[in-house]
Design a protein around this motif. Structure first.
Motif, PDB file in Angstrom:
ATOM      1  N   MET A   1      44.801  52.453  39.538  1.00  0.00           N
ATOM      2  CA  MET A   1      44.341  52.046  38.215  1.00  0.00           C
ATOM      3  C   MET A   1      43.983  50.567  38.252  1.00  0.00           C
ATOM      4  O   MET A   1      44.510  49.815  39.061  1.00  0.00           O
ATOM      5  CB  MET A   1      45.449  52.308  37.192  1.00  0.00           C
ATOM      6  CG  MET A   1      45.060  52.055  35.776  1.00  0.00           C
ATOM      7  SD  MET A   1      43.541  52.907  35.381  1.00  0.00           S
ATOM      8  CE  MET A   1      43.709  53.302  33.732  1.00  0.00           C
ATOM      9  N   ILE A   2      43.103  50.170  37.361  1.00  0.00           N
ATOM     10  CA  ILE A   2      42.680  48.772  37.272  1.00  0.00           C
ATOM     11  C   ILE A   2      43.253  48.160  35.998  1.00  0.00           C
ATOM     12  O   ILE A   2      43.159  48.741  34.917  1.00  0.00           O
ATOM     13  CB  ILE A   2      41.142  48.666  37.250  1.00  0.00           C
ATOM     14  CG1 ILE A   2      40.571  49.267  38.533  1.00  0.00           C
ATOM     15  CG2 ILE A   2      40.710  47.216  37.093  1.00  0.00           C
ATOM     16  CD1 ILE A   2      39.074  49.415  38.512  1.00  0.00           C
ATOM     17  N   ALA A   3      43.842  46.978  36.154  1.00  0.00           N
ATOM     18  CA  ALA A   3      44.346  46.220  35.016  1.00  0.00           C
ATOM     19  C   ALA A   3      43.432  45.010  34.813  1.00  0.00           C
ATOM     20  O   ALA A   3      42.929  44.435  35.785  1.00  0.00           O
ATOM     21  CB  ALA A   3      45.775  45.764  35.268  1.00  0.00           C
ATOM     22  N   PHE A   4      43.228  44.632  33.553  1.00  0.00           N
ATOM     23  CA  PHE A   4      42.380  43.487  33.218  1.00  0.00           C
ATOM     24  C   PHE A   4      43.252  42.405  32.601  1.00  0.00           C
ATOM     25  O   PHE A   4      43.945  42.632  31.614  1.00  0.00           O
ATOM     26  CB  PHE A   4      41.283  43.900  32.226  1.00  0.00           C
ATOM     27  CG  PHE A   4      40.366  42.771  31.832  1.00  0.00           C
ATOM     28  CD1 PHE A   4      39.410  42.290  32.717  1.00  0.00           C
ATOM     29  CD2 PHE A   4      40.441  42.204  30.573  1.00  0.00           C
ATOM     30  CE1 PHE A   4      38.550  41.258  32.358  1.00  0.00           C
ATOM     31  CE2 PHE A   4      39.592  41.178  30.189  1.00  0.00           C
ATOM     32  CZ  PHE A   4      38.643  40.698  31.090  1.00  0.00           C
ATOM     33  N   TYR A   5      43.215  41.237  33.219  1.00  0.00           N
ATOM     34  CA  TYR A   5      43.964  40.075  32.746  1.00  0.00           C
ATOM     35  C   TYR A   5      42.988  39.013  32.260  1.00  0.00           C
ATOM     36  O   TYR A   5      41.971  38.754  32.916  1.00  0.00           O
ATOM     37  CB  TYR A   5      44.777  39.459  33.885  1.00  0.00           C
ATOM     38  CG  TYR A   5      45.949  40.276  34.348  1.00  0.00           C
ATOM     39  CD1 TYR A   5      47.217  40.025  33.855  1.00  0.00           C
ATOM     40  CD2 TYR A   5      45.796  41.288  35.286  1.00  0.00           C
ATOM     41  CE1 TYR A   5      48.315  40.761  34.291  1.00  0.00           C
ATOM     42  CE2 TYR A   5      46.885  42.031  35.724  1.00  0.00           C
ATOM     43  CZ  TYR A   5      48.134  41.759  35.222  1.00  0.00           C
ATOM     44  OH  TYR A   5      49.214  42.495  35.651  1.00  0.00           O
ATOM     45  N   SER A   6      43.322  38.355  31.134  1.00  0.00           N
ATOM     46  CA  SER A   6      42.456  37.285  30.628  1.00  0.00           C
ATOM     47  C   SER A   6      43.253  36.145  29.999  1.00  0.00           C
ATOM     48  O   SER A   6      42.671  35.204  29.490  1.00  0.00           O
ATOM     49  CB  SER A   6      41.485  37.836  29.579  1.00  0.00           C
ATOM     50  OG  SER A   6      42.200  38.298  28.441  1.00  0.00           O
ATOM     51  N   GLY A   7      44.553  36.220  30.028  1.00  0.00           N
ATOM     52  CA  GLY A   7      45.366  35.236  29.315  1.00  0.00           C
ATOM     53  C   GLY A   7      46.404  34.543  30.172  1.00  0.00           C
ATOM     54  O   GLY A   7      46.203  34.296  31.360  1.00  0.00           O
ATOM     55  N   GLU A   8      47.513  34.259  29.538  1.00  0.00           N
ATOM     56  CA  GLU A   8      48.599  33.514  30.162  1.00  0.00           C
ATOM     57  C   GLU A   8      49.173  34.221  31.395  1.00  0.00           C
ATOM     58  O   GLU A   8      49.627  33.572  32.337  1.00  0.00           O
ATOM     59  CB  GLU A   8      49.704  33.295  29.122  1.00  0.00           C
ATOM     60  CG  GLU A   8      50.861  32.479  29.600  1.00  0.00           C
ATOM     61  CD  GLU A   8      51.858  32.188  28.491  1.00  0.00           C
ATOM     62  OE1 GLU A   8      52.609  31.224  28.653  1.00  0.00           O
ATOM     63  OE2 GLU A   8      51.883  32.908  27.470  1.00  0.00           O
ATOM     64  N   ILE A  52      40.144  38.787  35.129  1.00  0.00           N
ATOM     65  CA  ILE A  52      40.167  39.357  36.471  1.00  0.00           C
ATOM     66  C   ILE A  52      40.575  40.823  36.412  1.00  0.00           C
ATOM     67  O   ILE A  52      41.339  41.248  35.556  1.00  0.00           O
ATOM     68  CB  ILE A  52      41.100  38.591  37.416  1.00  0.00           C
ATOM     69  CG1 ILE A  52      42.549  38.583  36.907  1.00  0.00           C
ATOM     70  CG2 ILE A  52      40.583  37.170  37.647  1.00  0.00           C
ATOM     71  CD1 ILE A  52      43.567  38.088  37.912  1.00  0.00           C
ATOM     72  N   ALA A  53      40.038  41.562  37.367  1.00  0.00           N
ATOM     73  CA  ALA A  53      40.392  42.971  37.549  1.00  0.00           C
ATOM     74  C   ALA A  53      41.360  43.044  38.726  1.00  0.00           C
ATOM     75  O   ALA A  53      41.124  42.423  39.767  1.00  0.00           O
ATOM     76  CB  ALA A  53      39.142  43.795  37.835  1.00  0.00           C
ATOM     77  N   VAL A  54      42.434  43.794  38.534  1.00  0.00           N
ATOM     78  CA  VAL A  54      43.472  43.916  39.554  1.00  0.00           C
ATOM     79  C   VAL A  54      43.771  45.388  39.773  1.00  0.00           C
ATOM     80  O   VAL A  54      44.032  46.119  38.815  1.00  0.00           O
ATOM     81  CB  VAL A  54      44.756  43.167  39.105  1.00  0.00           C
ATOM     82  CG1 VAL A  54      45.888  43.388  40.084  1.00  0.00           C
ATOM     83  CG2 VAL A  54      44.474  41.683  38.911  1.00  0.00           C
ATOM     84  N   ASP A  55      43.720  45.819  41.027  1.00  0.00           N
ATOM     85  CA  ASP A  55      44.170  47.177  41.365  1.00  0.00           C
ATOM     86  C   ASP A  55      45.687  47.153  41.330  1.00  0.00           C
ATOM     87  O   ASP A  55      46.321  46.290  41.947  1.00  0.00           O
ATOM     88  CB  ASP A  55      43.687  47.582  42.760  1.00  0.00           C
ATOM     89  CG  ASP A  55      42.200  47.870  42.795  1.00  0.00           C
ATOM     90  OD1 ASP A  55      41.705  48.535  41.866  1.00  0.00           O
ATOM     91  OD2 ASP A  55      41.542  47.422  43.742  1.00  0.00           O
ATOM     92  N   THR A  56      46.265  48.104  40.595  1.00  0.00           N
ATOM     93  CA  THR A  56      47.709  48.113  40.419  1.00  0.00           C
ATOM     94  C   THR A  56      48.238  49.538  40.318  1.00  0.00           C
ATOM     95  O   THR A  56      47.514  50.448  39.908  1.00  0.00           O
ATOM     96  CB  THR A  56      48.111  47.310  39.160  1.00  0.00           C
ATOM     97  OG1 THR A  56      49.524  47.317  39.021  1.00  0.00           O
ATOM     98  CG2 THR A  56      47.479  47.861  37.905  1.00  0.00           C
ATOM     99  N   THR A  57      49.486  49.696  40.666  1.00  0.00           N
ATOM    100  CA  THR A  57      50.146  50.991  40.489  1.00  0.00           C
ATOM    101  C   THR A  57      50.889  51.025  39.158  1.00  0.00           C
ATOM    102  O   THR A  57      51.380  52.063  38.753  1.00  0.00           O
ATOM    103  CB  THR A  57      51.148  51.255  41.633  1.00  0.00           C
ATOM    104  OG1 THR A  57      52.097  50.182  41.679  1.00  0.00           O
ATOM    105  CG2 THR A  57      50.430  51.368  42.963  1.00  0.00           C
ATOM    106  N   ASP A  58      50.968  49.854  38.486  1.00  0.00           N
ATOM    107  CA  ASP A  58      51.681  49.762  37.213  1.00  0.00           C
ATOM    108  C   ASP A  58      50.849  48.973  36.210  1.00  0.00           C
ATOM    109  O   ASP A  58      51.088  47.789  35.983  1.00  0.00           O
ATOM    110  CB  ASP A  58      53.038  49.089  37.424  1.00  0.00           C
ATOM    111  CG  ASP A  58      53.864  49.052  36.155  1.00  0.00           C
ATOM    112  OD1 ASP A  58      53.552  49.797  35.201  1.00  0.00           O
ATOM    113  OD2 ASP A  58      54.832  48.260  36.102  1.00  0.00           O
ATOM    114  N   PRO A  59      49.828  49.607  35.599  1.00  0.00           N
ATOM    115  CA  PRO A  59      48.941  48.881  34.694  1.00  0.00           C
ATOM    116  C   PRO A  59      49.548  48.554  33.333  1.00  0.00           C
ATOM    117  O   PRO A  59      48.947  47.841  32.542  1.00  0.00           O
ATOM    118  CB  PRO A  59      47.759  49.837  34.532  1.00  0.00           C
ATOM    119  CG  PRO A  59      48.365  51.186  34.700  1.00  0.00           C
ATOM    120  CD  PRO A  59      49.449  51.004  35.734  1.00  0.00           C
TER     121      PRO A  59
END
Length: 119
Positions: A1-8, A52-59
């Motif tokens: 799954m992909i997680a999207f981060y944009s903050g702190e 940023i987009a991050v591949d993660t097992t825990d979105p």
């Protein structure tokens, strides 16, 4: 799954502590509608939030959104944190660290610096 981060929480150590297997996929943006950004940033945004987009097992349990990677690929992702959430100075620092587009960083900077002048 992909997680999207944009903050702190868009800090490498924060992401790695949440999921040691997480891997940076690339810079990305998502469209944002009026009223979806934190009030302090609302006037500076031009309909897009970079992060940023991050591949993660825990979105996590954030809302599912559509993001566009720098290469133009559109993918489904989960919001890993509230859009531009957290301390505005840290949001700006993270945007600089990840070398998000200069015009986006400049808009964030204009808001953060104006907030410091008001303090």
């Amino acid at each position: 799954m992909i997680a999207f981060y944009s903050g702190e929480h868009m800090r490498p150590e924060t992401i790695q502590s949440a999921d040691p297997n997480a891997r940076f996929r690339g810079r990305a943006f998502t469209a944002i509608n009026e009223g979806e950004a934190p009030d302090e940033f609302a006037d500076a945004l031009d309909g897009q939030i970079w992060g940023i987009a991050v591949d993660t097992t825990d979105p996590g349990e954030g809302a599912e959104i559509e993001i566009t990677l720098e290469d133009g690929t559109t993918v489904a992702a989960v919001l890993a944190e509230p859009v531009l959430g957290g301390d505005p100075a840290q949001v700006l620092a993270n945007a600089r660290y990840w070398e998000l587009p200069p015009d986006f960083v400049a808009r964030l900077k204009s808001i953060v610096e104006a907030g410091l002048d008001d303090a």
